[in-house]
Motif scaffolding. Sequence first.
Motif, PDB file in Angstrom:
ATOM      1  N   ARG A 122      55.893  46.607  32.611  1.00  0.00           N
ATOM      2  CA  ARG A 122      55.881  45.119  33.040  1.00  0.00           C
ATOM      3  C   ARG A 122      55.790  45.181  34.577  1.00  0.00           C
ATOM      4  O   ARG A 122      55.155  44.539  35.487  1.00  0.00           O
ATOM      5  N   ARG A 123      56.491  46.196  35.280  1.00  0.00           N
ATOM      6  CA  ARG A 123      56.695  46.328  36.508  1.00  0.00           C
ATOM      7  C   ARG A 123      55.394  46.900  37.076  1.00  0.00           C
ATOM      8  O   ARG A 123      54.910  46.497  38.175  1.00  0.00           O
ATOM      9  N   ARG A 124      55.002  47.957  36.550  1.00  0.00           N
ATOM     10  CA  ARG A 124      53.540  48.596  36.600  1.00  0.00           C
ATOM     11  C   ARG A 124      52.534  47.544  36.963  1.00  0.00           C
ATOM     12  O   ARG A 124      51.768  47.433  37.888  1.00  0.00           O
ATOM     13  N   ASP A 125      52.329  46.581  35.911  1.00  0.00           N
ATOM     14  CA  ASP A 125      51.368  45.724  35.878  1.00  0.00           C
ATOM     15  C   ASP A 125      51.391  44.531  36.819  1.00  0.00           C
ATOM     16  O   ASP A 125      50.607  44.367  37.760  1.00  0.00           O
ATOM     17  N   THR A 126      52.891  44.415  37.129  1.00  0.00           N
ATOM     18  CA  THR A 126      52.894  43.109  38.360  1.00  0.00           C
ATOM     19  C   THR A 126      52.752  44.080  39.693  1.00  0.00           C
ATOM     20  O   THR A 126      51.959  43.376  40.417  1.00  0.00           O
ATOM     21  N   PHE A 127      53.131  45.317  39.812  1.00  0.00           N
ATOM     22  CA  PHE A 127      52.953  45.875  41.063  1.00  0.00           C
ATOM     23  C   PHE A 127      51.418  46.152  41.404  1.00  0.00           C
ATOM     24  O   PHE A 127      50.945  45.857  42.747  1.00  0.00           O
ATOM     25  N   VAL A 128      50.858  46.850  40.481  1.00  0.00           N
ATOM     26  CA  VAL A 128      49.386  47.174  40.604  1.00  0.00           C
ATOM     27  C   VAL A 128      48.680  46.221  40.859  1.00  0.00           C
ATOM     28  O   VAL A 128      47.571  45.845  41.777  1.00  0.00           O
ATOM     29  N   ALA A 135      49.353  43.001  42.144  1.00  0.00           N
ATOM     30  CA  ALA A 135      49.794  42.240  43.344  1.00  0.00           C
ATOM     31  C   ALA A 135      49.016  43.374  44.451  1.00  0.00           C
ATOM     32  O   ALA A 135      48.473  42.713  45.251  1.00  0.00           O
ATOM     33  N   LEU A 136      48.874  44.501  44.428  1.00  0.00           N
ATOM     34  CA  LEU A 136      48.552  45.215  45.457  1.00  0.00           C
ATOM     35  C   LEU A 136      46.949  45.095  45.308  1.00  0.00           C
ATOM     36  O   LEU A 136      46.171  45.048  46.398  1.00  0.00           O
ATOM     37  N   ASN A 137      46.539  45.113  44.170  1.00  0.00           N
ATOM     38  CA  ASN A 137      44.745  44.996  44.208  1.00  0.00           C
ATOM     39  C   ASN A 137      44.553  43.633  44.677  1.00  0.00           C
ATOM     40  O   ASN A 137      43.510  43.454  45.293  1.00  0.00           O
ATOM     41  N   ARG A 138      45.319  42.472  44.463  1.00  0.00           N
ATOM     42  CA  ARG A 138      44.985  41.098  44.985  1.00  0.00           C
ATOM     43  C   ARG A 138      45.134  41.019  46.513  1.00  0.00           C
ATOM     44  O   ARG A 138      44.493  40.293  47.189  1.00  0.00           O
ATOM     45  N   ILE A 139      46.010  41.894  47.099  1.00  0.00           N
ATOM     46  CA  ILE A 139      45.934  41.821  48.699  1.00  0.00           C
ATOM     47  C   ILE A 139      44.834  42.861  49.260  1.00  0.00           C
ATOM     48  O   ILE A 139      44.716  42.831  50.579  1.00  0.00           O
ATOM     49  N   GLY A 140      44.111  43.507  48.253  1.00  0.00           N
ATOM     50  CA  GLY A 140      42.997  44.240  48.925  1.00  0.00           C
ATOM     51  C   GLY A 140      43.169  45.678  48.792  1.00  0.00           C
ATOM     52  O   GLY A 140      42.159  46.629  49.280  1.00  0.00           O
ATOM     53  N   TRP A 141      44.494  46.322  48.242  1.00  0.00           N
ATOM     54  CA  TRP A 141      44.563  47.670  48.350  1.00  0.00           C
ATOM     55  C   TRP A 141      44.416  48.008  46.841  1.00  0.00           C
ATOM     56  O   TRP A 141      45.241  47.774  45.711  1.00  0.00           O
ATOM     57  N   SER A 142      43.293  48.705  46.585  1.00  0.00           N
ATOM     58  CA  SER A 142      42.961  48.938  45.028  1.00  0.00           C
ATOM     59  C   SER A 142      43.468  50.419  44.695  1.00  0.00           C
ATOM     60  O   SER A 142      43.535  51.402  45.235  1.00  0.00           O
ATOM     61  N   VAL A 143      44.229  50.364  43.714  1.00  0.00           N
ATOM     62  CA  VAL A 143      45.055  51.400  43.241  1.00  0.00           C
ATOM     63  C   VAL A 143      45.019  51.497  41.560  1.00  0.00           C
ATOM     64  O   VAL A 143      44.992  50.284  40.780  1.00  0.00           O
ATOM     65  N   PRO A 144      44.624  52.707  41.025  1.00  0.00           N
ATOM     66  CA  PRO A 144      44.349  52.577  39.648  1.00  0.00           C
ATOM     67  C   PRO A 144      45.655  52.476  38.899  1.00  0.00           C
ATOM     68  O   PRO A 144      46.935  52.685  39.213  1.00  0.00           O
ATOM     69  N   VAL A 171      60.984  40.759  42.966  1.00  0.00           N
ATOM     70  CA  VAL A 171      61.245  41.556  44.056  1.00  0.00           C
ATOM     71  C   VAL A 171      59.842  42.443  44.376  1.00  0.00           C
ATOM     72  O   VAL A 171      59.578  42.733  45.542  1.00  0.00           O
ATOM     73  N   LEU A 172      59.386  43.171  43.408  1.00  0.00           N
ATOM     74  CA  LEU A 172      58.156  43.687  43.580  1.00  0.00           C
ATOM     75  C   LEU A 172      57.041  42.839  44.188  1.00  0.00           C
ATOM     76  O   LEU A 172      56.285  43.319  44.959  1.00  0.00           O
ATOM     77  N   GLU A 173      56.853  41.773  43.561  1.00  0.00           N
ATOM     78  CA  GLU A 173      56.227  40.737  44.241  1.00  0.00           C
ATOM     79  C   GLU A 173      56.237  40.461  45.534  1.00  0.00           C
ATOM     80  O   GLU A 173      55.101  40.394  46.672  1.00  0.00           O
ATOM     81  N   ALA A 174      57.421  40.469  46.163  1.00  0.00           N
ATOM     82  CA  ALA A 174      57.816  40.166  47.328  1.00  0.00           C
ATOM     83  C   ALA A 174      57.621  41.278  48.273  1.00  0.00           C
ATOM     84  O   ALA A 174      57.024  41.181  49.535  1.00  0.00           O
ATOM     85  N   ALA A 175      57.870  42.468  47.729  1.00  0.00           N
ATOM     86  CA  ALA A 175      57.476  43.608  48.460  1.00  0.00           C
ATOM     87  C   ALA A 175      56.206  44.032  48.838  1.00  0.00           C
ATOM     88  O   ALA A 175      55.585  44.348  49.982  1.00  0.00           O
TER      89      ALA A 175
END
Length: 403
Positions: free
Chosen positions: A298-304, A306-315, A374-378
């Motif tokens: 769940r944390r992986r899905d949330t964090f990755v 969120a990163l993709n949504r801000i424009g940082w593409s991460v596998p 917390v990951l979303e906030a980060a």
Amino acid sequence: MQFAKRLEPLRSNVFAEMDNAKAKARAAGHQVIDLSLGSSDQPTPKQALEAIGASLSDTTTHGYMLFHATKEFREVAARWYEQKYGVAVNPETEVLQLIGSQEGTAHLPLAVLNPGDFALLMDPGYPSHAGGVYLASGQIYTMPLRAENGFLPVFGDIPAAVLAQARMMVLSYPHNPTSAMAPLSFFEEAVAFCQRHDLVLVHDFPYCDLVFSGAVPSVLQADRDKTVSIEFFTMSKSYNMGGFRIGFAIGNAELIRALRNVKAAIDFNQYRGILNGAIAALTGPQDCVTATVETYRRRRDTFVGALNRIGWSVPLPQATMYVWAKLPSPWEQDSIGFCIKMVEATGVAASPGAGFGKAGEGYVRFALVHEPPVLEAAVAKIGTFLRSTNSIPAEPEAVSAGI
């Protein structure tokens, strides 16, 4: 005062620099969200805690723990391994209790290397693998792990002159920091290579359970006769017992005996109560492991996401508790600068790829050790930092589209 030359390579520590940067961020009033350390925040299994608690009032657990007193733990570890990987294990000669798997990876070079011998290490890789070689006065040849090779080493690139002086190879999959996995065919190739060149094959296996799809092989499934191999396990990740410092080695009987000789000169093993807790964890219900894996999923899905949504593409990583992210411009060759400036500006701490080796430069590792909000906030703070340094567009397409 003069100290041994073997300490020189140990004095430079990227992670100590990050600790200083985190302290500065706190002093500046930031609430630090620490994603730099892979220290689990999940609960230790109830059955383990109960066993440890019951041991405290049992005075027979209060003395020294020599090798033969660890017999029950070794038998349980052997059965656990046989059930999990289908390889027979002799608990008397092929299992050794450890004070965390890091003790094994750090001390085995003392049993294998003579001064000047080479160890073949992964780059990037876990820092203690190099530390043990330096303490044994050995030399290090780094095997670069490239994305185009699935973060697997290419054995054919190792020079013949290095192989002539090499005595051991260290692997670790699922891999910290890249989160890469290795198939059984890779381990079969590694075993054959080490047999051909008379190398000890060390496999550090702390993330054996933290896998989100499929299963990962043990190196001993590729070396069922245990001709050259030894594997290190820990209770820290699967069972969230990092602070209890309990692990074990399984493998070649001669290597187990040699590591046991080193241990005998250094320690008297763990407190018996901690071994009782580890036994309870290994033999009790394993739903605690499943719950831990699902938490990290769940944390992986949330964090990755969120990163993709801000424009940082991460596998999306398929294993471990980490996200290995390629740095955007202008940080491609300055992972240390990126991490220091980001934590000082936002309070979000990550591990610079350069801290794991030369080939780690250009990447950053995030540890998924906080809950999704917390990951979303980060990630929101990371996005602000990236936009302030022109590392991503001011209005990423995914954000403007409302995704």
